[in-house]
Every structure is written in structure tokens, then in C-alpha cells.
Design an enzyme around this catalytic site. Structure first.
Site, PDB file in Angstrom:
ATOM      1  N   PHE A  37      46.574 109.459 113.587  1.00 26.21           N
ATOM      2  CA  PHE A  37      47.988 110.037 114.131  1.00 26.21           C
ATOM      3  C   PHE A  37      48.799 110.776 112.842  1.00 26.21           C
ATOM      4  CE2 PHE A  37      52.464 109.925 115.255  1.00 26.21           C
ATOM      5  CZ  PHE A  37      52.457 110.261 116.672  1.00 26.21           C
ATOM      6  N   SER A  83      80.967 104.149 135.692  1.00 27.74           N
ATOM      7  CA  SER A  83      80.341 102.865 135.209  1.00 27.74           C
ATOM      8  C   SER A  83      80.126 102.013 136.335  1.00 27.74           C
ATOM      9  CB  SER A  83      81.434 102.262 134.440  1.00 27.74           C
ATOM     10  OG  SER A  83      82.720 102.242 134.699  1.00 27.74           O
ATOM     11  N   LEU A  84      79.869 100.888 136.326  1.00 29.92           N
ATOM     12  CA  LEU A  84      79.530 100.126 137.437  1.00 29.92           C
ATOM     13  C   LEU A  84      80.565  98.858 137.530  1.00 29.92           C
ATOM     14  CD1 LEU A  84      75.616  99.244 136.436  1.00 29.92           C
ATOM     15  CD2 LEU A  84      76.502 100.573 138.616  1.00 29.92           C
ATOM     16  N   GLU A 112      67.570  96.574 139.589  1.00 31.82           N
ATOM     17  CA  GLU A 112      67.117  97.034 138.095  1.00 31.82           C
ATOM     18  C   GLU A 112      67.707  95.998 137.078  1.00 31.82           C
ATOM     19  OE1 GLU A 112      68.423 101.088 137.450  1.00 31.82           O
ATOM     20  OE2 GLU A 112      67.129 101.707 139.133  1.00 31.82           O
ATOM     21  N   LYS A 114      70.092  95.424 133.884  1.00 35.99           N
ATOM     22  CA  LYS A 114      71.280  96.125 133.427  1.00 35.99           C
ATOM     23  C   LYS A 114      71.067  95.736 131.803  1.00 35.99           C
ATOM     24  CE  LYS A 114      76.243  96.464 133.587  1.00 35.99           C
ATOM     25  NZ  LYS A 114      76.362  96.958 132.205  1.00 35.99           N
ATOM     26  N   ASP A 116      71.476  95.894 127.984  1.00 42.46           N
ATOM     27  CA  ASP A 116      72.729  95.877 127.158  1.00 42.46           C
ATOM     28  C   ASP A 116      72.533  96.830 125.874  1.00 42.46           C
ATOM     29  OD1 ASP A 116      75.303  95.175 126.323  1.00 42.46           O
ATOM     30  OD2 ASP A 116      74.595  93.202 125.570  1.00 42.46           O
ATOM     31  N   ARG A 135      77.970 108.718 126.439  1.00 46.22           N
ATOM     32  CA  ARG A 135      78.825 108.626 127.496  1.00 46.22           C
ATOM     33  C   ARG A 135      80.260 109.188 127.354  1.00 46.22           C
ATOM     34  NH1 ARG A 135      82.031 104.843 129.708  1.00 46.22           N
ATOM     35  NH2 ARG A 135      82.374 105.047 132.062  1.00 46.22           N
ATOM     36  N   GLU A 171      69.609 104.158 129.149  1.00 48.38           N
ATOM     37  CA  GLU A 171      69.862 103.397 127.965  1.00 48.38           C
ATOM     38  C   GLU A 171      69.118 103.318 126.961  1.00 48.38           C
ATOM     39  OE1 GLU A 171      72.753 101.928 129.293  1.00 48.38           O
ATOM     40  OE2 GLU A 171      73.193 100.118 128.303  1.00 48.38           O
ATOM     41  N   TYR A 223      67.303 105.132 133.883  1.00 54.37           N
ATOM     42  CA  TYR A 223      67.678 104.525 135.221  1.00 54.37           C
ATOM     43  C   TYR A 223      68.456 105.598 136.105  1.00 54.37           C
ATOM     44  CZ  TYR A 223      72.128 104.199 132.775  1.00 54.37           C
ATOM     45  OH  TYR A 223      73.198 104.268 131.858  1.00 54.37           O
ATOM     46  N   LYS A 290      71.444  98.931 143.511  1.00 47.22           N
ATOM     47  CA  LYS A 290      71.852 100.219 143.984  1.00 47.22           C
ATOM     48  C   LYS A 290      71.403 100.402 145.205  1.00 47.22           C
ATOM     49  CE  LYS A 290      71.074 101.816 139.336  1.00 47.22           C
ATOM     50  NZ  LYS A 290      70.484 102.797 138.263  1.00 47.22           N
ATOM     51  N   LYS A 314      76.509  90.219 136.684  1.00 47.39           N
ATOM     52  CA  LYS A 314      76.293  89.741 135.125  1.00 47.39           C
ATOM     53  C   LYS A 314      76.004  88.271 134.956  1.00 47.39           C
ATOM     54  CE  LYS A 314      78.984  92.114 132.208  1.00 47.39           C
ATOM     55  NZ  LYS A 314      78.918  93.125 131.266  1.00 47.39           N
ATOM     56  N   CYS A 408      92.480  77.302  97.206  1.00 45.10           N
ATOM     57  CA  CYS A 408      91.370  78.529  97.400  1.00 45.10           C
ATOM     58  C   CYS A 408      89.913  78.022  96.994  1.00 45.10           C
ATOM     59  CB  CYS A 408      91.583  79.635  96.776  1.00 45.10           C
ATOM     60  SG  CYS A 408      90.184  80.942  96.715  1.00 45.10           S
ATOM     61  N   CYS A 411      88.992  79.917  93.554  1.00 42.52           N
ATOM     62  CA  CYS A 411      89.611  79.997  92.216  1.00 42.52           C
ATOM     63  C   CYS A 411      90.884  78.745  92.182  1.00 42.52           C
ATOM     64  CB  CYS A 411      90.474  81.382  92.147  1.00 42.52           C
ATOM     65  SG  CYS A 411      91.953  81.630  93.371  1.00 42.52           S
ATOM     66  N   CYS A 426      94.376  83.646 100.080  1.00 39.81           N
ATOM     67  CA  CYS A 426      94.536  83.453  98.754  1.00 39.81           C
ATOM     68  C   CYS A 426      95.317  84.553  97.986  1.00 39.81           C
ATOM     69  CB  CYS A 426      93.031  83.220  98.029  1.00 39.81           C
ATOM     70  SG  CYS A 426      93.193  83.123  96.368  1.00 39.81           S
ATOM     71  N   CYS A 432      91.120  86.164  91.443  1.00 40.22           N
ATOM     72  CA  CYS A 432      90.122  85.517  92.270  1.00 40.22           C
ATOM     73  C   CYS A 432      88.754  86.102  92.426  1.00 40.22           C
ATOM     74  CB  CYS A 432      90.895  85.151  93.782  1.00 40.22           C
ATOM     75  SG  CYS A 432      89.743  84.264  94.822  1.00 40.22           S
TER      76      CYS A 432
HETATM   77  S1  IVH Z   1      73.455 103.190 136.652  1.00 40.04           S
HETATM   78  C1  IVH Z   1      76.968 104.915 138.592  1.00 40.04           C
HETATM   79  N1  IVH Z   1      71.672 101.277 135.990  1.00 40.04           N
HETATM   80  O1  IVH Z   1      75.935  99.969 132.711  1.00 40.04           O
HETATM   81  C2  IVH Z   1      75.666 104.322 137.769  1.00 40.04           C
HETATM   82  N2  IVH Z   1      73.537 101.633 134.423  1.00 40.04           N
HETATM   83  O2  IVH Z   1      78.677  99.770 133.656  1.00 40.04           O
HETATM   84  C3  IVH Z   1      75.847 103.968 136.416  1.00 40.04           C
HETATM   85  N3  IVH Z   1      73.540 100.231 132.353  1.00 40.04           N
HETATM   86  O3  IVH Z   1      77.114 103.045 131.313  1.00 40.04           O
HETATM   87  C4  IVH Z   1      74.650 103.730 135.666  1.00 40.04           C
HETATM   88  N4  IVH Z   1      71.548  99.333 132.620  1.00 40.04           N
HETATM   89  O4  IVH Z   1      74.908 102.407 130.119  1.00 40.04           O
HETATM   90  C5  IVH Z   1      72.818 102.087 135.949  1.00 40.04           C
HETATM   91  N5  IVH Z   1      69.808 100.062 135.367  1.00 40.04           N
HETATM   92  C6  IVH Z   1      71.049 100.504 134.969  1.00 40.04           C
HETATM   93  C7  IVH Z   1      71.836 100.130 133.971  1.00 40.04           C
HETATM   94  C8  IVH Z   1      73.162 100.695 133.797  1.00 40.04           C
HETATM   95  C9  IVH Z   1      72.469  99.551 132.093  1.00 40.04           C
HETATM   96  C10 IVH Z   1      74.711 100.468 131.822  1.00 40.04           C
HETATM   97  C11 IVH Z   1      74.973 101.988 131.689  1.00 40.04           C
HETATM   98  C12 IVH Z   1      76.300 102.089 132.312  1.00 40.04           C
HETATM   99  C13 IVH Z   1      76.940 100.959 132.176  1.00 40.04           C
HETATM  100  C14 IVH Z   1      77.910 100.812 133.653  1.00 40.04           C
END
Ligand code: IVH
Length: 672
Positions: A37, A83-84, A112, A114, A116, A135, A171, A223, A290, A314, A408, A411, A426, A432
Site C-alpha cells: 500500500f 437533534s434527538l 441504531e 447512538k 457518542d 453540526r 458521527e 446514519y 427511528k 440513553k 500547601c 510549599c 495557596c 510555590c
Molecule cells: S439521527 C434527526 N442517528 O445524536 C436525526 N443521530 O441528539 C438526528 N447520533 O447530533 C440524527 N448516533 O450526532 C442519529 N444513530 C444515530 C446517532 C445520532 C448518534 C447523534 C448525532 C446527533 C445527536 C442528536
């Protein structure tokens, strides 16, 4: 080789390298050796060097990082990044399913992980990666394309037959293994360890040097897909298609993604991952559920910031019991004392935890901490592990209460605690040792004077050898003195230090100001102060009232600046830095206006903007000679209104007859 032959070979190599990259990183099934490679990569690099016009921004050679990025332009998202809605109980998830099915009838869901990490939007045109954007606030983010190109699981060119224009979202993550390796390295180099993979990923993506980003080995999962004509009305199917185009997508075989009919399937998926998540090589903090069908999604619609067709479940923050072996009292740069718990190592959320923060004396008292206690350690989303409780039933007979020291530990000076403050200090600022060395460390740091070759260990060694007692002493160092320190202080490394010190004489004033380490004066505040005062001499003579007139400077910061300049020793150091040739005045270009197009005009800014941040638009007005006011009055010439300008402001502007202009109109004022 002529140009035509070279172009053909570049195409071949590009194709091969991307294919092997995909086999290695996305499919984890390499078919050639690393050496082979590298060989292909070297050939491509050589050709691009010989024929620079053949090098495309999406060349596989860019995976190791292109040129430095000066700034990350702000870009509006074509579709907002939502966001969710979070939930913390299975009951809330069941409620979500009931609500959806009441409106839409029996529904298929997709589940799916989530992840992090950090959300990213990837735009492709004709199969080529055009842009990677963070974002941001959901409406607009930062263009970090050069850094995104270094993420090996993100295709630079798509395969198969993707739509001409598409946006894939996903992500970006750092695996636990890569995170630990990076932290080990930082530990060895005397740099502060990172708290967790997520924050490290976020920080890494904002680095200006893509070559450093490349070395951090980030990865990603997709995702979401957005395109004008979606390949299918099923989300699950669309994600599968993304996989065909070369994206790294969740694998149903690994149960990273699955379809569900009914609440039982969903609960089974949650239960499975509640156990299995501890074995994952990446951080995840829940499961996302979803609606699969895009038509039903449309019917269900959106809330202000999150869709009504999805929910995140969560997992509770992980905690574990372990033994408290001791408590260390660390002295920081500003003299603040932080107690740190020394723990019997435990595996927690994918990393080994040996230390945890205990905030202050009150926390120790509240928990009634004893050495030898079994303590509960918790690792929440973004925080360093913390102690949340003590298992009193398991307290050994010989457990000794933790005593907060009166002196301390470094010192011996009696510690002080200001009224209303939780932390002990301190006060022996200039005597120190850790305060002195950490101040110097801060001074030489990357975001401050950026003196290469000097770090935690070297600074400490120089201090111990009696060569430096404060930051000004650095500028008196001579190479012979360093060489005389013996082993480990060779010609090359000492030259590096001397050169680094010399180069720091050109560091702009705002960073020198930050480097001085005045309490509460961080990077951003230093920048603001430097730009609005223009020089250290002006700053040194400003009254607290004048200081609080600077945006972002409150009473606490103003008092801290005053304190700094009333100390004779500090003034002497500033004088010595001046004599050493450091920059103590703001660059005229940084301070002076970009133009005087807005000279004499007074603006009020209101609402959210698409192409500016709120501070950005204010800075732009000032950079063009205009003034920014806080409230609308007869003296206001224009109100620049973004989305959702407050109704009260609108009424006021109308009442006083002040013209309200939009973002585009404002741009024309400065650009024409
Ligand atoms: S779907 C409207 N799918 O969670 C749909 N988000 O709270 C929003 N995240 O900013 C995104 N895993 O960074 C989706 N399987 C997943 C996810 C995911 C992590 C994060 C994503 C988003 C945040 C929303």
C-alpha cells in the site's frame, strides 16, 4: 513519462488506493500488505510532485493531511441538522411507539446505536467529497473538509451509481484503543491527558493542522442520507445503499442496525446492547429508534429542534465500586488546590480509571470520605470520572478519614479560601514551586508562546537546575547553560529550545497576553482585550470601570487584571519581556478597521444569522468602522435582523423609524 501517461497512472493509482483503503478500513479485509500500500502511495506522491496540476483535493495522498487551515468558514446547512429527543426509561420509549402507531398505524422502526462522537455532514457532488461540515448550531456549521479527508472510513470518491448530489450524515468517533494510545503518548510527553474520546474527537476536528488530525485515527459511521430523489422510501434501505457507495455503515450482522416491528423487538435490542455495549471498541451512550418509512416521517413532522419520528434511549451513566487508596492534593498554576482520588484501577465505560476528581473540601465532607472506602465512581457523558457515593456498609475498620490539609502540600504555606468560593488556594504565588513551573509551562504552551522543545518535564528540569524562576528568565537562557545540564540535553534538542524561544518574539500580543496567565484571562478574553486596548501599557493603566467597558470583561476579570498589574514583580516581568523584544502592542492590522465603509454609522444586531455568528457580525461591523449598540435608540442608524428577531425590538425600530435590514443587505453594504 509524459503528462498524458502520468494522468492515466494517477487515475489508476487513485482508484487502487481508495479501493484498498476501503478494504482495509471499512471492510476490515485487506488484500495487500501495508508495505505494498505504501509503495503505491509513494508512487502517487511522486507523480503529483512532478505534475502538480494532476493532484486533486480528493487524492488519497490527502489522507495524511494537506496544508494548514487558516480558519474554518461558516457554512449554512441545506437541511437543518436536528437533534434527538432523549429518553431515559423503557416506558418513555414504549410511549413513543404508542404515539407513533396511534397516528400512523402499525409501523416499522429502525434501531441504531447512538454513537457518542461528533456529528458531521458530508456533501458529495458527482461522487466527489466536496465538503465536511460540523453540526454547529444546527443551522450553520464549520467547514472542516481538510480534516475530514483524513478520516479513512470516509470515502473521498463514491463507487457505484450514487445520486449526482447527496449529503450523508454520520458521527465521527475515536476508538477507545486509539484514545488510550494517544493519552499514553501525551502522558509521556508531559502533556495533559484528554478526558474522553468524544471531547478529543471534537478538539481534533478543530485542529488547524490536518497532518496532526490524520495521526489521531478517527473513524465514522453514517446514519442519515439526504438527496433530492431518495433511492428508497425506507431509511434502512437507504443506509444499505450508502454502504454500496463506499460509506461505512452500521452492519446488521453485528446488530449495529436492525428493523423492529413492535415494542418487543425494540426492548430486545435495548437489552442486547445494555450488555454488549461494554465490549464495543467505540463509545456509544444509547440506542436510536427511528420510523423506517420516509412517508410516515413526513406525516409525523418535526418539533422545533427534533423530529417527532425518532427518539434516543440513553443508557444510565455507568458506575462501579472501587477502593479509594488515597487522595492527592494538586496545586495548579493559579494556586488552586484540587483533590484527586487515587483509585484501585477499574474498567469503566471502555477506559481504565485510576483517578477521579473530587471537587473541593465540601465534597470530601459531604461524602465523609475515608481512605480505604469502597467508593462509587461514575463516568457521565463528558466529564472526568467523579466519585458519587460511598458504600458505608463496606468501610473497613481501619479506614482513616480524609483530612483537608491546612498547609500547601508543596510549599507549606497556609492555604486560604475566599469568602463564597469553594476552592482553597495557596497564596504563595511567587514561591510555590508547582505554581511557578506550571505558569512557565502555560507560557510556553502551544496556544500561548508556542515554544517548541519546551514542555512540562523540561521546564521543571530547568527550574530545578536554578536556570529559570519566571517566564522572563527564559529569554536570558544560553545554549551553553543547557548543554551543561548533561545527559538528555544534546546539541539538537537544546538548539530547538533556543530557536523556539527566539521565534516566540514574534508571537502576537493577544497570545502574549494569554501566556502571562492572568487569572480568568483565557484565550478568547485575551484576544478581545488585546484588540480593544491595543497595548499592554494601556491595559496596565486602565481602571476597573474602563476594563468592564470591554465586551466579555466582567467585574471578576477586571479585578484580576488590576491585581496582576499592582504586583510589582509582575510589572518587572513585563518590563523584562519588553526588553527581550516580545510583542506588547496589538498588530495594527488586527486592530485597525478593514475599511471605513460603515464609519459614523451605529448598528443594533438582533436574531440569529445564517452566514455570521452573533459575535462575528459585530466584529465585522467594527472592522468596517461602524459602532454596535445594545439597544435601539434615535441614534441607531440600522438594525441588522436575522431570523426570529424579537418582536419587542421590531416594534421599537418601527416606532423610532429605524430601518431594519437583513443579512444580505448588510453584506452588500460592506462588499460594494
Ligand atoms: S439521527 C434527526 N442517528 O445524536 C436525526 N443521530 O441528539 C438526528 N447520533 O447530533 C440524527 N448516533 O450526532 C442519529 N444513530 C444515530 C446517532 C445520532 C448518534 C447523534 C448525532 C446527533 C445527536 C442528536
Amino acid at each position: 513519462m509524459d503528462r498524458e501517461q502520468a494522468a492515466k497512472r494517477v487515475r489508476e493509482l487513485t482508484e487502487q488506493l481508495e479501493r484498498h483503503n476501503h478494504l482495509y478500513y471499512v471492510e476490515a479485509k485487506p488484500v495487500i500488505s501495508d508495505q505494498e500500500f505504501d509503495f503505491l502511495m509513494k508512487e502517487l506522491e511522486a507523480l503529483e510532485k512532478q505534475f502538480p496540476d494532476l493532484a486533486s483535493p480528493n487524492s488519497p495522498t490527502q489522507r495524511v493531511g494537506g496544508d494548514l487551515t487558516k480558519e474554518f468558514p461558516t457554512v449554512a446547512h441545506r437541511w437543518p441538522m436536528l437533534s434527538l429527543e432523549n429518553s431515559y426509561s423503557r416506558e418513555e420509549v414504549a410511549e413513543f411507539v404508542r404515539r407513533v402507531e396511534k397516528e400512523a398505524g402499525p409501523t416499522t422502526f429502525v434501531m441504531e446505536l447512538k454513537y457518542d462522537g461528533v456529528a458531521i455532514s458530508l456533501t458529495y457532488r458527482n461522487g466527489e467529497l466536496m465538503r465536511g461540515v460540523t453540526r454547529g448550531d444546527g443551522e450553520q456549521g464549520e467547514d472542516i473538509t481538510a480534516n475530514v479527508r483524513t478520516v479513512r472510513t470516509i470515502p473521498l470518491r463514491l463507487r457505484g451509481n450514487p445520486p449526482a448530489e447527496l449529503e450523508a450524515r454520520g458521527e465521527i468517533l475515536m476508538g477507545f484503543r486509539e484514545f488510550e494510545a494517544l493519552n499514553d503518548l501525551r502522558g509521556k510527553e508531559g502533556e495533559e491527558r484528554f478526558a474522553n474520546p468524544r471531547n478529543t474527537t471534537a478538539g481534533t476536528l478543530k485542529l488547524q493542522d490536518p497532518k496532526v488530525v490524520a495521526k489521531r485515527h478517527l473513524q465514522n459511521y453514517i446514519y442519515d442520507l439526504y438527496t433530492v430523489e431518495m433511492p428508497s422510501s425506507s431509511h434502512f434501505e437507504n443506509i444499505r445503499r450508502c454502504g454500496e457507495w463506499g460509506f461505512r455503515t452500521p452492519d446488521p450482522k453485528e446488530r449495529f442496525i436492525a428493523r423492529a416491528n413492535g415494542v418487543e423487538d425494540i426492548m430486545a435490542f435495548i437489552s442486547y446492547w445494555d450488555g454488549a455495549r461494554h465490549q464495543l471498541p467505540i463509545a456509544m451512550d444509547g440506542v436510536v429508534i427511528k420510523v423506517d418509512d420516509l412517508g410516515i416521517r413526513e406525516e409525523l413532522g418535526l418539533r422545533a429542534k427534533s423530529p417527532r419520528w425518532a427518539i434516543a434511549y440513553k443508557f444510565p451513566a455507568e458506575n462501579k465500586a472501587t477502593r479509594l487508596n488515597g487522595v492527592e492534593f494538586n496545586v495548579g498554576r493559579t494556586g488552586a488546590i484540587t483533590p484527586v482520588a487515587l483509585l484501585e484501577p477499574v474498567e469503566l465505560a471502555g477506559t481504565t480509571v485510576k483517578r477521579a476528581s473530587i471537587h473541593n473540601a465540601d465534597q470530601i465532607a459531604k461524602l465523609d470520605l475515608h481512605i480505604g472506602d469502597m467508593v462509587l465512581v461514575e463516568k457521565g457523558g463528558e466529564i472526568i470520572p467523579k466519585i458519587t457515593g460511598v458504600d458505608l456498609a463496606r468501610r473497613p475498620q481501619d479506614a482513616r478519614p480524609v483530612h483537608y490539609p491546612a498547609l500547601c502540600p508543596e510549599c507549606g504555606t497556609p492555604l486560604v479560601r475566599d469568602e463564597g468560593e469553594a476552592q482553597h488556594y495557596c497564596p504563595n504565588e511567587h514561591g510555590c514551586p508547582p505554581q511557578i513551573t506550571r505558569r512557565i509551562e502555560h507560557f510556553v504552551g502551544r496556544k500561548a508562546m508556542d515554544i517548541g522543545g519546551l514542555g512540562g518535564e523540561t521546564v521543571e528540569a530547568l527550574y530545578k537546575a536554578g536556570l529559570i524562576h519566571n517566564v522572563a528568565d527564559l529569554y536570558d537562557l544560553r545554549q551553553e547553560q543547557l548543554l551543561a545540564l548533561g545527559k538528555g540535553w544534546g546539541e539538537r534538542s537544546t538548539q530547538l529550545i533556543i530557536d523556539g524561544i527566539a521565534a516566540s518574539r514574534t508571537v502576537p500580543f493577544e497570545r502574549v497576553l494569554f501566556a502571562l496567565g492572568i487569572r480568568h484571562v483565557g484565550e478568547t478574553v485575551a484576544k478581545k482585550i488585546a484588540r480593544s486596548t491595543g497595548s499592554i501599557d494601556r491595559l496596565a493603566e486602565m481602571s476597573p470601570e474602563e476594563l468592564t467597558g470591554i465586551g466579555e470583561v466582567g467585574e471578576v476579570i477586571a479585578a484580576s487584571i488590576r491585581d496582576f498589574f499592582t504586583v510589582e514583580g509582575n510589572r518587572r516581568i513585563v518590563e523584562r519581556l519588553r526588553n527581550a523584544g516580545l510583542v506588547l502592542v496589538a498588530d495594527a492590522a488586527a486592530k485597525g478597521p478593514e475599511s471605513d465603509k460603515l464609519k459614523g454609522l451605529s448598528f443594533v444586531v438582533s436574531g440569529v444569522f445564517k452566514t455570521f455568528t452573533r459575535d462575528g457580525i459585530k466584529e465585522t461591523i467594527e472592522a468596517h468602522g461602524g459602532k454596535v449598540g445594545g439597544s435601539i435608540s434615535r441614534k441607531t442608524n440600522f438594525v441588522v435582523a436575522g431570523d426570529d428577531m424579537g418582536p419587542a425590538k421590531k416594534a421599537k425600530a418601527d416606532e423610532l423609524g429605524v430601518p431594519v435590514i437583513g443579512e444580505a443587505e448588510f453584506r452588500r453594504m460592506i462588499e460594494e
